[in-house]
Design a protein around this motif. Structure first.
Motif, PDB file in Angstrom:
ATOM      1  N   ARG A 129      11.215   1.972   9.924  1.00 16.04           N
ATOM      2  CA  ARG A 129      11.496   3.419   9.930  1.00 16.04           C
ATOM      3  C   ARG A 129      10.605   4.177   8.959  1.00 16.04           C
ATOM      4  O   ARG A 129      10.563   5.390   8.974  1.00 16.04           O
ATOM      5  N   TRP A 130       9.905   3.461   8.054  1.00 14.54           N
ATOM      6  CA  TRP A 130       9.012   4.115   7.107  1.00 14.54           C
ATOM      7  C   TRP A 130       7.537   3.967   7.483  1.00 14.54           C
ATOM      8  O   TRP A 130       6.674   4.300   6.680  1.00 14.54           O
ATOM      9  N   ILE A 131       7.252   3.482   8.675  1.00 16.02           N
ATOM     10  CA  ILE A 131       5.852   3.384   9.104  1.00 16.02           C
ATOM     11  C   ILE A 131       5.275   4.800   9.187  1.00 16.02           C
ATOM     12  O   ILE A 131       5.849   5.677   9.845  1.00 16.02           O
ATOM     13  N   GLU A 132       4.158   5.019   8.536  1.00 16.76           N
ATOM     14  CA  GLU A 132       3.582   6.363   8.466  1.00 16.76           C
ATOM     15  C   GLU A 132       3.214   6.853   9.856  1.00 16.76           C
ATOM     16  O   GLU A 132       2.425   6.215  10.572  1.00 16.76           O
ATOM     17  N   GLN A 133       3.795   7.969  10.232  1.00 11.05           N
ATOM     18  CA  GLN A 133       3.582   8.632  11.528  1.00 11.05           C
ATOM     19  C   GLN A 133       3.918   7.712  12.704  1.00 11.05           C
ATOM     20  O   GLN A 133       3.599   8.024  13.848  1.00 11.05           O
ATOM     21  N   GLN A 134       4.546   6.572  12.426  1.00 10.47           N
ATOM     22  CA  GLN A 134       4.847   5.562  13.443  1.00 10.47           C
ATOM     23  C   GLN A 134       3.601   5.144  14.225  1.00 10.47           C
ATOM     24  O   GLN A 134       3.697   4.678  15.365  1.00 10.47           O
ATOM     25  N   THR A 135       2.444   5.272  13.580  1.00  9.13           N
ATOM     26  CA  THR A 135       1.188   4.862  14.227  1.00  9.13           C
ATOM     27  C   THR A 135       0.353   3.939  13.336  1.00  9.13           C
ATOM     28  O   THR A 135      -0.450   3.167  13.859  1.00  9.13           O
ATOM     29  N   LEU A 136       0.525   4.038  12.009  1.00  9.74           N
ATOM     30  CA  LEU A 136      -0.321   3.238  11.114  1.00  9.74           C
ATOM     31  C   LEU A 136       0.275   1.833  10.963  1.00  9.74           C
ATOM     32  O   LEU A 136       0.779   1.441   9.918  1.00  9.74           O
ATOM     33  N   VAL A 137       0.200   1.079  12.033  1.00  8.68           N
ATOM     34  CA  VAL A 137       0.691  -0.289  12.055  1.00  8.68           C
ATOM     35  C   VAL A 137      -0.165  -1.081  13.035  1.00  8.68           C
ATOM     36  O   VAL A 137      -0.522  -0.593  14.104  1.00  8.68           O
ATOM     37  N   TRP A 138      -0.529  -2.267  12.660  1.00  6.12           N
ATOM     38  CA  TRP A 138      -1.314  -3.158  13.504  1.00  6.12           C
ATOM     39  C   TRP A 138      -0.832  -4.587  13.250  1.00  6.12           C
ATOM     40  O   TRP A 138       0.091  -4.802  12.467  1.00  6.12           O
ATOM     41  N   LYS A 139      -1.425  -5.558  13.938  1.00  7.48           N
ATOM     42  CA  LYS A 139      -0.883  -6.911  13.916  1.00  7.48           C
ATOM     43  C   LYS A 139      -0.852  -7.515  12.524  1.00  7.48           C
ATOM     44  O   LYS A 139       0.039  -8.284  12.179  1.00  7.48           O
ATOM     45  N   THR A 140      -1.813  -7.161  11.682  1.00  5.58           N
ATOM     46  CA  THR A 140      -1.886  -7.771  10.350  1.00  5.58           C
ATOM     47  C   THR A 140      -1.709  -6.762   9.223  1.00  5.58           C
ATOM     48  O   THR A 140      -2.021  -7.069   8.075  1.00  5.58           O
ATOM     49  N   GLY A 141      -1.226  -5.563   9.516  1.00  7.03           N
ATOM     50  CA  GLY A 141      -1.081  -4.584   8.447  1.00  7.03           C
ATOM     51  C   GLY A 141      -0.174  -3.430   8.820  1.00  7.03           C
ATOM     52  O   GLY A 141       0.144  -3.199   9.993  1.00  7.03           O
ATOM     53  N   VAL A 142       0.241  -2.682   7.789  1.00  6.67           N
ATOM     54  CA  VAL A 142       1.117  -1.537   8.005  1.00  6.67           C
ATOM     55  C   VAL A 142       0.996  -0.615   6.796  1.00  6.67           C
ATOM     56  O   VAL A 142       0.740  -1.072   5.675  1.00  6.67           O
ATOM     57  N   VAL A 143       1.171   0.695   7.026  1.00  5.56           N
ATOM     58  CA  VAL A 143       1.269   1.681   5.955  1.00  5.56           C
ATOM     59  C   VAL A 143       2.683   2.236   5.979  1.00  5.56           C
ATOM     60  O   VAL A 143       3.148   2.742   7.004  1.00  5.56           O
ATOM     61  N   LEU A 144       3.379   2.119   4.843  1.00  8.22           N
ATOM     62  CA  LEU A 144       4.772   2.543   4.723  1.00  8.22           C
ATOM     63  C   LEU A 144       4.843   3.739   3.791  1.00  8.22           C
ATOM     64  O   LEU A 144       4.352   3.685   2.664  1.00  8.22           O
ATOM     65  N   ASN A 145       5.464   4.828   4.241  1.00  8.63           N
ATOM     66  CA  ASN A 145       5.481   6.081   3.491  1.00  8.63           C
ATOM     67  C   ASN A 145       6.921   6.569   3.365  1.00  8.63           C
ATOM     68  O   ASN A 145       7.615   6.741   4.371  1.00  8.63           O
ATOM     69  N   ASN A 146       7.385   6.794   2.113  1.00  9.10           N
ATOM     70  CA  ASN A 146       8.752   7.296   1.914  1.00  9.10           C
ATOM     71  C   ASN A 146       8.775   8.759   1.471  1.00  9.10           C
ATOM     72  O   ASN A 146       9.808   9.265   1.038  1.00  9.10           O
ATOM     73  N   GLY A 147       7.624   9.444   1.558  1.00 17.42           N
ATOM     74  CA  GLY A 147       7.565  10.848   1.178  1.00 17.42           C
ATOM     75  C   GLY A 147       7.102  11.066  -0.244  1.00 17.42           C
ATOM     76  O   GLY A 147       6.600  12.143  -0.585  1.00 17.42           O
ATOM     77  N   ARG A 148       7.268  10.062  -1.105  1.00 18.12           N
ATOM     78  CA  ARG A 148       6.820  10.171  -2.495  1.00 18.12           C
ATOM     79  C   ARG A 148       5.713   9.175  -2.819  1.00 18.12           C
ATOM     80  O   ARG A 148       4.991   9.338  -3.796  1.00 18.12           O
ATOM     81  N   ALA A 149       5.637   8.138  -2.021  1.00 14.84           N
ATOM     82  CA  ALA A 149       4.609   7.123  -2.233  1.00 14.84           C
ATOM     83  C   ALA A 149       4.286   6.488  -0.888  1.00 14.84           C
ATOM     84  O   ALA A 149       5.114   6.478   0.025  1.00 14.84           O
ATOM     85  N   ARG A 150       3.079   5.978  -0.761  1.00 18.51           N
ATOM     86  CA  ARG A 150       2.693   5.264   0.456  1.00 18.51           C
ATOM     87  C   ARG A 150       2.157   3.898   0.046  1.00 18.51           C
ATOM     88  O   ARG A 150       1.467   3.768  -0.970  1.00 18.51           O
TER      89      ARG A 150
END
Length: 772
Positions: free
Chosen positions: A507-528
């Motif tokens: 649910r914290w995947i940035e824009q629900q697009t920054l995710v791939w098979k070997t990586g992910v960007v997680l954003n909670n609004g204050r930190a990524r």
């Protein structure tokens, strides 16, 4: 310590409530210990006790008794007199029997018998790890006393043979040849999708039939992530390799078996098609892994097949659980379930309860204990702790997994990089057995962390194992300034660690697009946070930017450690970045093993050298605190103003943090020895001399000038003194290395600018030099 006896004077401690004597050399306890009448907790782990003095029952206030890792072979019946005893740890002893009186201990809530030769299946005793809770007390005692009557028991002659290896190596052909040597190989035989289970029996010398469940695993990589749910301990493994030029990946498969199969024996079977040799460095593999035998066969001609079957039978019969007595009533219920499994794949929980009653098992709690045991063995699947899945007993685990793999193997889902909808599932699971249980099967996929529902898009799902390999472009460039970075290095990195993290924190995947098979960007609004897995290097790297970095990193670290803890033997280390002037703010700092830093803390070593020129000395506590923020956690403050939630985990106020030596942070044992008081990092506002000095300065100034200065001037003096007080605090914090040079300079400038008169002159000077 190294205590072999206790001084008699200890009995004078009449008010003593807790006595910690673990890790000593005690072979006996003095009878006088019973004079400690107020004792509530007695810790005697890891000593050399072979007996307990009967007098110990006079400790009527005793609530917790820890006797793990001793040499106890019997338990005195008098122990029943410990009326207040709630927790009894007898793990890793030599107990093969229990006194019947133990059932009369009404206050007893926890009994740890793990690591003893008692005739109780380890699945009932609880997880192997000593810091996890043991099995259910009533289940343990009920089973033990049921099997004490030989006429009410039946020995267990059943085991699992798990065939693993690369795709198209010949695993399915071997499985079918074992059951039927006359089976004719089909060159166009369909590749195994998921798991296929074949039943095989052979006679024992005593006339009993030995049942073997042959699990044939698909070799495709998409199936690797679920191996941990089915590769079990107390089994026999056969690793099949053929003569193809490409590496059969022995190290990968043997590492997987070692990680998930415990001490299970392994056979390596060389499938020499057309009698082509399959060369293997046997000596090297034996030195690294527990390989029992190397066997060769040509499955077309059955060459070597008889030797393979003989070896399989030998190692199966000698597995440690073979011959374990089971209650006959359990055996009858299981036979009834197997008869049902011949014409249906699943039944409702109420139907299961009816079957139990029809076969003489009437206690509902006992019914659930049996289904839990069969679940742990892999005979059936019954998720009792799941509100939806607990209503269904899946009689054939391979049927449930095949349904899951049908989704992952569907071309449309693969083409969409793991995306599918409820409508897709209706089409994929259109056959009658699946159609009736679509909701349960989807829930099963989520339970196995194989997919998640896309936030804001109801009934749309993603299976992260099928995501794109390529890392997407970031719409917002990554801010590389003062990132927090953690690295995780593994001796062996199993498949699926990152994809499970993606499901847990989707649910914290940035824009629900920054995710791939070997990586992910997680954003909670204050930190990524950027989390990337490098499987070829056996490591994962987390880097965090933003205003609330430590709290966000703590949550991600917690989730990763939960995943790590699900593997019994996973060996890894957390690497902490250096914070010296050379490394601070760098994307490639020098890294320290967290276990190494813990070791220094425990040995009161305050500094460590950076591994990069000019090799600065840095403070160990500061290294840890910069990344994990121990002081904030110890003081009981949440990592940020808002409570973070990840799945069912809430990270808020933490009352106690235990850092243990080892390869990773673990939960402390329940009711274990209280941890030492945490070491608080230095702070200006924790320094008594500083307060005294500041108070004296203020008092003297006010006393001197109060009578001679007009009121406006007196106010100026008081304000200036208070600001100087703050200025001294800033310098104290910098001296303790709690502030960076940059932050210290900014605070000093800010304080001086507020000083009456002098502040104005200072601002003029700054403007003069162009820094205003």
């Amino acid at each position: 310590n190294s205590l072999s006896t206790l001084p008699p004077e200890i009995v004078q401690l009449r008010s003593l409530q807790s006595l910690e004597l673990s890790n000593n050399s005690l072979s006996t306890l003095p009878p006088e210990i019973v004079q400690l009448t107020s004792l509530q907790s007695l810790y005697l782990r890891n000593n050399s006790l072979s007996t307990l003095p009967p007098e110990i029952v006079q400790l009527r206030s005793l609530q917790s008794l820890y006797l793990g890792s001793n040499a106890l072979s019997t338990l005195p019946p008098e122990i029943v007199q410990l009326k207040s005893l709630q927790s009894l740890d007898l793990s890793s002893n030599a107990l093969s029997t229990l006194p019947p009186e133990i059932r009369q201990m009404a206050a007893l809530k926890t009994l740890d018998l793990r690591g003893n030769p008692v005739p109780i299946p380890p699945e009932l005793l609880g997880p192997k790890e000593p810091y996890l809770q043991p099995g259910d007390l009533e289940t343990i005692l009920s089973f033990y006393f049921q099997v004490q009557d030989p006429d009410a028991t039946e020995p267990l002659y059943e085991a699992k043979l798990l065939i693993v290896g690369e795709g198209e190596a010949g695993k399915t052909s071997l499985a079918k040849k074992i059951k039927n040597e006359a089976y004719q190989l089909d060159q166009k035989e369909k590749t195994t999708e998921g798991i296929e289970v074949i039943r095989w029996e052979f006679p024992l010398p005593n006339g009993q039939a030995f049942r073997v469940n042959i699990w044939d695993f698909g070799g495709q990589e998409i199936y690797h992530a679920t191996h941990q749910f089915f590769l079990t301990k107390r089994s026999l493994y056969a690793l099949v390799a053929d003569d193809r030029k490409e590496n059969p990946n022995f190290h990968h498969w043997l590492s997987v078996v070692e990680l998930l199969g415990g001490d299970s024996p392994v056979l390596i079977i060389k499938n020499e098609k057309q009698d082509r040799q399959c060369p293997i460095n046997e000596r090297q593999l034996r030195s690294e892994f527990k390989v029992e035998k190397f066997l060769a066969t040509n499955l077309e001609t059955n060459r070597g097949l008889a030797d393979i079957k003989a070896a399989i039978q030998f190692y199966l019969v000698h597995l440690p659980h073979i011959g374990t007595p089971l209650p006959k009533i359990w055996v009858r219920v299981r036979a009834a379930l197997e008869n049902y499994a011949q014409h249906c794949h699943q039944i409702s929980d109420e139907k299961y309860f009816d079957l139990c009653r029809q076969n003489g098992l009437r206690d509902r709690a006992e019914m659930l204990r049996l289904s839990s045991y069969l679940h742990d063995l892999g005979v059936c699947l019954h998720f009792q702790d799941d509100a939806l899945l607990k209503k269904t007993v899946i009689l054939k685990p391979e049927w449930g997994t095949t349904a899951v793999y049908k989704v992952l193997d569907t071309p449309k889902v693969k083409t969409n990089y793991g995306r599918f909808t409820h409508a897709d599932l209706t089409e994929i699971w259109q056959d009658r057995p699946y159609a009736e249980l679509r909701d349960e099967l989807l829930h099963l996929m989520m339970r196995f962390k194989l997919c998640y529902e896309i936030p804001g898009q109801p009934h749309h799902y993603i299976a992260p194992h099928l995501l794109k390999d390529e890392q997407p472009d970031y719409l917002n460039p990554w801010d590389t300034d003062n990132n927090l970075i953690l690295r995780y290095q593994y001796d062996f990195m199993p498949k699926g660690i990152l994809t499970r993290l993606i499901v847990e924190m989707h649910r914290w995947i940035e824009q629900q697009t920054l995710v791939w098979k070997t990586g992910v960007v997680l954003n909670n609004g204050r930190a990524r946070a950027e989390v990337i897995e490098y499987n070829h290097r056996r490591e994962a790297i987390v880097r965090v930017s933003g205003s609330d970095k430590k709290a966000w990193l703590a949550i991600i670290d917690h989730e990763l450690n939960k995943i790590h803890a699900s593997y019994d033997r996973l060996k890894y280390d957390t690497l902490v970045p250096c914070n010296c002037n050379t490394c601070k703010g760098s994307q490639e700092p020098y890294f320290y093993e967290l276990s190494q830093l813990r070791e220094r803390v425990s040995n009161r070593k305050q500094t460590i050298e950076c591994g990069k020129p000019p090799y600065h000395e840095v403070k160990v506590l500061k290294l840890i605190d910069d990344v994990l923020d121990f002081e904030t956690v110890i003081q009981g403050q949440p990592p940020s103003q808002e409570l973070h939630r990840s799945g069912d985990i809430a990270i808020g106020t933490v009352e106690t943090l235990v850092i243990q030596q080892g390869s990773h942070i673990m939960n402390p044992p329940p009711e274990s020895t209280p941890p030492e008081k945490p070491v608080l990092l230095p702070s200006a506002f924790r320094n008594g001399m500083f307060y005294l000095l500041a108070a004296e300065v203020i008092f003297c100034l006010v006393a001197i000038f109060a009578g001679s200065l007009p009121l406006p001037s007196l106010i100026v003096v008081v304000i200036a003194t208070v600001l100087i007080f703050v200025l001294i605090g800033v310098f104290q914090l910098r001296a303790d290395d709690r502030l960076s040079e940059k932050t210290t300079g900014e605070l000093v400038t800010l304080v001086i600018e507020q000083l009456p008169v002098l502040g104005g002159i200072f601002r003029q000077i700054l403007r003069l030099f162009g820094k205003g």
